[in-house]
Design an enzyme around this catalytic site. Structure first.
Site, PDB file in Angstrom:
ATOM      1  N   SER A   1       1.027  10.708  10.015  1.00 27.35           N
ATOM      2  CA  SER A   1       2.296  10.009   9.785  1.00 27.35           C
ATOM      3  C   SER A   1       3.406  11.023   9.539  1.00 27.35           C
ATOM      4  CB  SER A   1       2.183   9.103   8.558  1.00 27.35           C
ATOM      5  OG  SER A   1       1.172   8.157   8.778  1.00 27.35           O
TER       6      SER A   1
ATOM      7  N   GLU B   1       4.289  -4.212  12.333  1.00 25.43           N
ATOM      8  CA  GLU B   1       3.307  -3.149  12.061  1.00 25.43           C
ATOM      9  C   GLU B   1       2.148  -3.828  11.358  1.00 25.43           C
ATOM     10  OE1 GLU B   1       3.608  -0.145  13.095  1.00 25.43           O
ATOM     11  OE2 GLU B   1       5.744   0.240  13.374  1.00 25.43           O
ATOM     12  N   LEU B   2       1.050  -4.057  12.093  1.00 31.41           N
ATOM     13  CA  LEU B   2      -0.011  -4.918  11.557  1.00 31.41           C
ATOM     14  C   LEU B   2      -1.285  -4.124  11.262  1.00 31.41           C
ATOM     15  CD1 LEU B   2       0.745  -7.909  13.960  1.00 31.41           C
ATOM     16  CD2 LEU B   2       1.736  -7.402  11.714  1.00 31.41           C
TER      17      LEU B   2
ATOM     18  N   GLY C   1       2.310  -5.609   7.531  1.00 33.50           N
ATOM     19  CA  GLY C   1       1.315  -6.320   6.735  1.00 33.50           C
ATOM     20  C   GLY C   1       0.127  -6.684   7.606  1.00 33.50           C
TER      21      GLY C   1
ATOM     22  N   ARG D   1      -7.409   8.930   1.949  1.00 36.75           N
ATOM     23  CA  ARG D   1      -6.024   8.862   1.475  1.00 36.75           C
ATOM     24  C   ARG D   1      -5.742   7.425   1.077  1.00 36.75           C
ATOM     25  NH1 ARG D   1      -0.321   9.021   4.150  1.00 36.75           N
ATOM     26  NH2 ARG D   1      -1.321   7.834   5.784  1.00 36.75           N
TER      27      ARG D   1
ATOM     28  N   ARG E   1      11.216   3.456   5.579  1.00 37.51           N
ATOM     29  CA  ARG E   1      11.007   3.532   7.031  1.00 37.51           C
ATOM     30  C   ARG E   1      11.800   2.424   7.735  1.00 37.51           C
ATOM     31  NH1 ARG E   1       4.827   4.016   9.209  1.00 37.51           N
ATOM     32  NH2 ARG E   1       4.735   1.754   9.149  1.00 37.51           N
TER      33      ARG E   1
ATOM     34  N   CYS F   1      -3.282   1.290   6.878  1.00 37.31           N
ATOM     35  CA  CYS F   1      -3.500   0.674   8.196  1.00 37.31           C
ATOM     36  C   CYS F   1      -4.025   1.701   9.186  1.00 37.31           C
ATOM     37  CB  CYS F   1      -2.201   0.079   8.703  1.00 37.31           C
ATOM     38  SG  CYS F   1      -0.882   1.274   8.631  1.00 37.31           S
TER      39      CYS F   1
ATOM     40  N   GLU G   1     -11.148  -4.831   9.285  1.00 35.16           N
ATOM     41  CA  GLU G   1     -10.429  -3.772   8.573  1.00 35.16           C
ATOM     42  C   GLU G   1     -11.003  -3.688   7.147  1.00 35.16           C
ATOM     43  OE1 GLU G   1      -6.223  -4.585   8.041  1.00 35.16           O
ATOM     44  OE2 GLU G   1      -5.759  -2.482   8.411  1.00 35.16           O
TER      45      GLU G   1
ATOM     46  N   LYS H   1      12.236  -8.093   1.330  1.00 37.46           N
ATOM     47  CA  LYS H   1      11.268  -8.773   0.463  1.00 37.46           C
ATOM     48  C   LYS H   1      10.059  -7.860   0.272  1.00 37.46           C
ATOM     49  CE  LYS H   1       7.666 -11.060   0.676  1.00 37.46           C
ATOM     50  NZ  LYS H   1       7.001 -10.527  -0.523  1.00 37.46           N
ATOM     51  N   PRO H   2       9.983  -7.244  -0.919  1.00 35.97           N
ATOM     52  CA  PRO H   2       8.835  -6.353  -1.168  1.00 35.97           C
ATOM     53  C   PRO H   2       7.582  -7.157  -1.468  1.00 35.97           C
ATOM     54  CG  PRO H   2      10.280  -6.429  -3.092  1.00 35.97           C
ATOM     55  CD  PRO H   2      10.901  -7.340  -2.059  1.00 35.97           C
ATOM     56  N   ALA H   3       6.430  -6.482  -1.432  1.00 34.00           N
ATOM     57  CA  ALA H   3       5.167  -7.154  -1.742  1.00 34.00           C
ATOM     58  C   ALA H   3       5.162  -7.597  -3.207  1.00 34.00           C
ATOM     59  CB  ALA H   3       4.009  -6.214  -1.469  1.00 34.00           C
TER      60      ALA H   3
ATOM     61  N   ASN I   1       0.797  -1.239   0.000  1.00 33.81           N
ATOM     62  CA  ASN I   1       0.000   0.000   0.000  1.00 33.81           C
ATOM     63  C   ASN I   1       0.828   1.286   0.000  1.00 33.81           C
ATOM     64  OD1 ASN I   1       0.717  -0.524   2.632  1.00 33.81           O
ATOM     65  ND2 ASN I   1      -1.252   0.060   3.511  1.00 33.81           N
TER      66      ASN I   1
HETATM   67  P1  NAD Z   1      -0.013  -9.108   3.751  1.00 31.77           P
HETATM   68  O1  NAD Z   1       0.119  -9.560   5.163  1.00 31.77           O
HETATM   69  O2  NAD Z   1      -0.803  -9.947   2.837  1.00 31.77           O
HETATM   70  O3  NAD Z   1       1.405  -8.933   3.083  1.00 31.77           O
HETATM   71  C1  NAD Z   1       2.423  -8.123   3.637  1.00 31.77           C
HETATM   72  C2  NAD Z   1       3.754  -8.661   3.186  1.00 31.77           C
HETATM   73  O4  NAD Z   1       3.915  -9.963   3.730  1.00 31.77           O
HETATM   74  C3  NAD Z   1       3.917  -8.824   1.683  1.00 31.77           C
HETATM   75  O5  NAD Z   1       5.269  -8.589   1.337  1.00 31.77           O
HETATM   76  C4  NAD Z   1       3.575 -10.284   1.468  1.00 31.77           C
HETATM   77  O6  NAD Z   1       4.170 -10.806   0.299  1.00 31.77           O
HETATM   78  C5  NAD Z   1       4.180 -10.890   2.707  1.00 31.77           C
HETATM   79  N1  NAD Z   1       3.602 -12.165   3.086  1.00 31.77           N
HETATM   80  C6  NAD Z   1       2.345 -12.629   2.869  1.00 31.77           C
HETATM   81  N2  NAD Z   1       2.222 -13.880   3.353  1.00 31.77           N
HETATM   82  C7  NAD Z   1       3.424 -14.209   3.886  1.00 31.77           C
HETATM   83  C8  NAD Z   1       3.947 -15.363   4.535  1.00 31.77           C
HETATM   84  N3  NAD Z   1       3.185 -16.441   4.751  1.00 31.77           N
HETATM   85  N4  NAD Z   1       5.226 -15.347   4.945  1.00 31.77           N
HETATM   86  C9  NAD Z   1       6.002 -14.259   4.761  1.00 31.77           C
HETATM   87  N5  NAD Z   1       5.574 -13.141   4.155  1.00 31.77           N
HETATM   88  C10 NAD Z   1       4.293 -13.105   3.730  1.00 31.77           C
HETATM   89  O7  NAD Z   1      -0.579  -7.629   3.831  1.00 31.77           O
HETATM   90  P2  NAD Z   1      -0.854  -6.667   2.625  1.00 31.77           P
HETATM   91  O8  NAD Z   1      -2.159  -7.067   2.032  1.00 31.77           O
HETATM   92  O9  NAD Z   1       0.325  -6.525   1.727  1.00 31.77           O
HETATM   93  O10 NAD Z   1      -0.991  -5.267   3.384  1.00 31.77           O
HETATM   94  C11 NAD Z   1      -2.154  -4.882   3.973  1.00 31.77           C
HETATM   95  C12 NAD Z   1      -2.085  -5.090   5.475  1.00 31.77           C
HETATM   96  O11 NAD Z   1      -0.935  -4.436   5.981  1.00 31.77           O
HETATM   97  C13 NAD Z   1      -3.255  -4.455   6.193  1.00 31.77           C
HETATM   98  O12 NAD Z   1      -3.723  -5.297   7.217  1.00 31.77           O
HETATM   99  C14 NAD Z   1      -2.657  -3.196   6.790  1.00 31.77           C
HETATM  100  O13 NAD Z   1      -3.330  -2.713   7.909  1.00 31.77           O
HETATM  101  C15 NAD Z   1      -1.275  -3.624   7.091  1.00 31.77           C
HETATM  102  N6  NAD Z   1      -0.397  -2.462   7.159  1.00 31.77           N
HETATM  103  C16 NAD Z   1       0.074  -2.087   8.361  1.00 31.77           C
HETATM  104  C17 NAD Z   1       0.872  -0.978   8.462  1.00 31.77           C
HETATM  105  C18 NAD Z   1       1.389  -0.558   9.793  1.00 31.77           C
HETATM  106  O14 NAD Z   1       2.334   0.201   9.814  1.00 31.77           O
HETATM  107  N7  NAD Z   1       0.826  -1.010  10.888  1.00 31.77           N
HETATM  108  C19 NAD Z   1       1.232  -0.259   7.323  1.00 31.77           C
HETATM  109  C20 NAD Z   1       0.746  -0.666   6.095  1.00 31.77           C
HETATM  110  C21 NAD Z   1      -0.073  -1.805   6.030  1.00 31.77           C
END
Ligand code: NAD
Length: 490
Positions: free
Chosen positions: A450, A259-260, A237, A287, A168, A293, A390, A183-185, A160
């Site tokens: 932020s 950071e979840l 994530g 935004r 960061r 998150c 969420e 490891k990026p998304a 996102n």
């Molecule tokens: P996600 O958990 O699906 O993925 C995040 C990252 O983890 C990605 O790089 C993904 O490839 C990786 N990932 C997924 N499954 C994995 C596994 N089994 N093992 C290791 N890595 C794995 O989340 P998303 O959909 O990319 O992002 C959205 C989520 O992130 C939302 O819940 C949001 O609230 C949260 N988020 C939190 C913050 C924060 O700072 N608290 C900031 C941004 C996003």
């Protein structure tokens, strides 16, 4: 805006960065990066295997000692150069983010500044990671406390905020003297790839930052979390993935920053300036198309001002221009993928079926691209899924409350504890709310808070640790205590 997509994408390395070079995956496999506004393929990026992940950790470990021994000033100056380069390449970074993630170009430019700020901030923090030296209470010996880099780190980022989530973490790790496997998304690797090349261009030595995009996240995380050479995991994530990674990290008692997810309450009291509250609500909710998150997930509005607030919010949200983020008049882009549209749609349908009413929106948008209409829901029952889960989309559910106590109870009734927002003109009430809200962050009369200088993070199921501020670099160091014998004893 006319963009030469091919020329821009051609600037972005599509291999894996391991040590000093970009190379293909050991399996030669690639995965496609899709533009969510058009569903067109933008690029194919190498998909790292477990073997590649271990090679990346090898490269990080090989230079860890040397990197930790560089002077703080040297690390600071690399970060400062990187900050300047990111700003110089702002148009490229912003366009790449809009292409692979969908946000309107103006918001992407905002993220470039926000993301670059972490590099500048940590360049300044790198030289201020102080220790201390003092006598023990009885005066006999001395306490010497030093901060040391934790060592090689695995950084996992979401889609996102493709630039800011990388800077960061990486900015803090680099400042502290740690080496990195990033490891990026899978959905947005191009920004991270371009960021890594920018770090190399800024003079970051080979091996300090290694990047392993992959179609299989677990192919990267599993072998690395099981490897005793890894010393830290920083993850941003979703909460379910974060919990699984925490369990895996426990095997090697790894340092973790998590950071979840969030479920932010946005509380509007009867004494609030309603125009300012609506303005704040637009930032907190819309935004990033609501894909943040920190996004306001529940609007809790005092019953005496709820009608006015909802009407004004609906007018603003209804006036948003949905479209391709590259078009200059777009103010709300697509969601990241079809799955996201389906999930937002299910939450809205559930609320409508339970008696909620859509003042605007409440539907998907046909055609190519993953669009959902910006939505305001009123009369939402408290047990609707949209209140408990969420949303991660452009949907604003409004609930009402009568007393301050009820507002607190409603706000805290979630397993999440990341961001919260309070709009009031009563200072005592504002301070009471800060006392009572169980959230890592509270925006007071502000909808976007932020900042690289602020400690960002959550409590409860929203995570562990803080990013940004002085706390951000501390996450990448450990404390070493040296007991020193009384220097006057012969
Ligand atoms: P996600 O958990 O699906 O993925 C995040 C990252 O983890 C990605 O790089 C993904 O490839 C990786 N990932 C997924 N499954 C994995 C596994 N089994 N093992 C290791 N890595 C794995 O989340 P998303 O959909 O990319 O992002 C959205 C989520 O992130 C939302 O819940 C949001 O609230 C949260 N988020 C939190 C913050 C924060 O700072 N608290 C900031 C941004 C996003």
């Amino acid at each position: 805006m006319s963009v030469n997509v091919e020329a821009l994408v051609a600037k972005v390395p599509t291999g894996l960065l391991i040590g000093s070079s970009w190379r293909p995956s050991s399996s030669d496999e690639v995965f496609d990066v899709i533009n969510p506004a058009t569903e067109e393929k933008l690029a194919a990026v190498s998909s790292a295997t477990s073997e590649d992940a271990v090679a990346a950790l090898d490269a990080a470990c090989a230079v860890q000692q040397q990197w930790a021994a560089t002077s703080p000033r040297e690390r600071a100056e690399i970060l400062r150069r990187a900050y300047e380069l990111v700003i110089a390449r702002a148009d490229d970074f912003a366009t790449l983010m809009t292409l692979e993630m969908g946000k309107p170009l103006a918001e992407s430019h905002g993220e470039v500044v926000y993301g670059a700020e972490f590099l500048r901030w940590f360049s300044e923090e790198a030289v201020r990671d102080y220790g201390r030296y003092h006598p023990t209470p009885e005066g006999k010996n001395r306490v010497l406390v030093a901060r040391k880099p934790v060592g090689p780190c695995l950084l996992i980022t979401p889609w996102n905020f493709p630039l800011a989530m990388a800077t960061r973490k990486a900015g803090a790790a680099i400042a502290a003297g740690c080496t990195i496997v990033l490891k990026p998304a899978r959905l947005t690797p191009l920004t991270s790839q371009y960021f890594a090349q920018t770090m190399l261009d800024a003079g970051l030595p080979a091996g300090v930052l290694n990047v392993v995009p992959s179609a299989s996240a677990s192919a990267i995380s599993e072998p690395l979390l099981a490897d005793q050479r890894l010393r830290k995991l920083s993850f941003t994530g979703s909460t379910p993935v974060g919990k699984a990674l925490l369990a895996a990290a426990a095997q090697n008692v790894l340092r973790t920053s998590m950071e979840l997810g969030g479920n932010a309450p946005f509380i509007v009291f009867e004494d609030a300036n309603i125009a300012e509250a609506v303005e704040g609500a637009m930032g907190a909710k819309m935004r990033n198309m609501g894909e943040a998150c920190t996004a306001a997930n529940r609007f809790l509005v005092h019953e005496s001002v709820a009608e006015e607030f909802s009407a004004r919010l609906a007018a603003k949200i209804g006036a948003l221009k949905v479209g391709n983020g590259l078009d200059s008049d777009t103010t709300c882009g697509p969601l990241i993928e079809q799955k996201a549209v389906d999930s937002v749609s299910e939450l809205v349908q559930d609320a409508l079926a339970r008696g909620a009413r859509a003042m605007v929106g409440g539907h998907t948008i046909n055609g190519s691209g993953y669009f959902y209409a910006p939505t305001v829901l009123v009369d939402v029952p408290r047990d609707a899924r949209v209140i408990r889960e969420e949303i991660f989309g452009p949907v604003a559910p409004v609930l009402t409350f009568t007393t301050e106590r009820e507002a607190v109870q409603l706000a805290n009734s979630t397993e999440y504890g990341l961001a919260s927002y309070v709009f009031t003109s009563d200072t005592s009430r504002a301070l009471r709310m800060a006392d009572c809200l169980e959230f890592g962050m509270m925006g007071l009369n502000v909808g976007v808070m932020s900042n690289a200088a602020a400690p960002f993070g959550g409590v409860k199921h929203s995570g562990l640790g803080r990013e940004g501020a002085a706390e951000g670099i501390a996450e990448y160091t450990y404390t070493q205590y040296i007991g020193v014998r009384d220097p006057y004893v012969g």
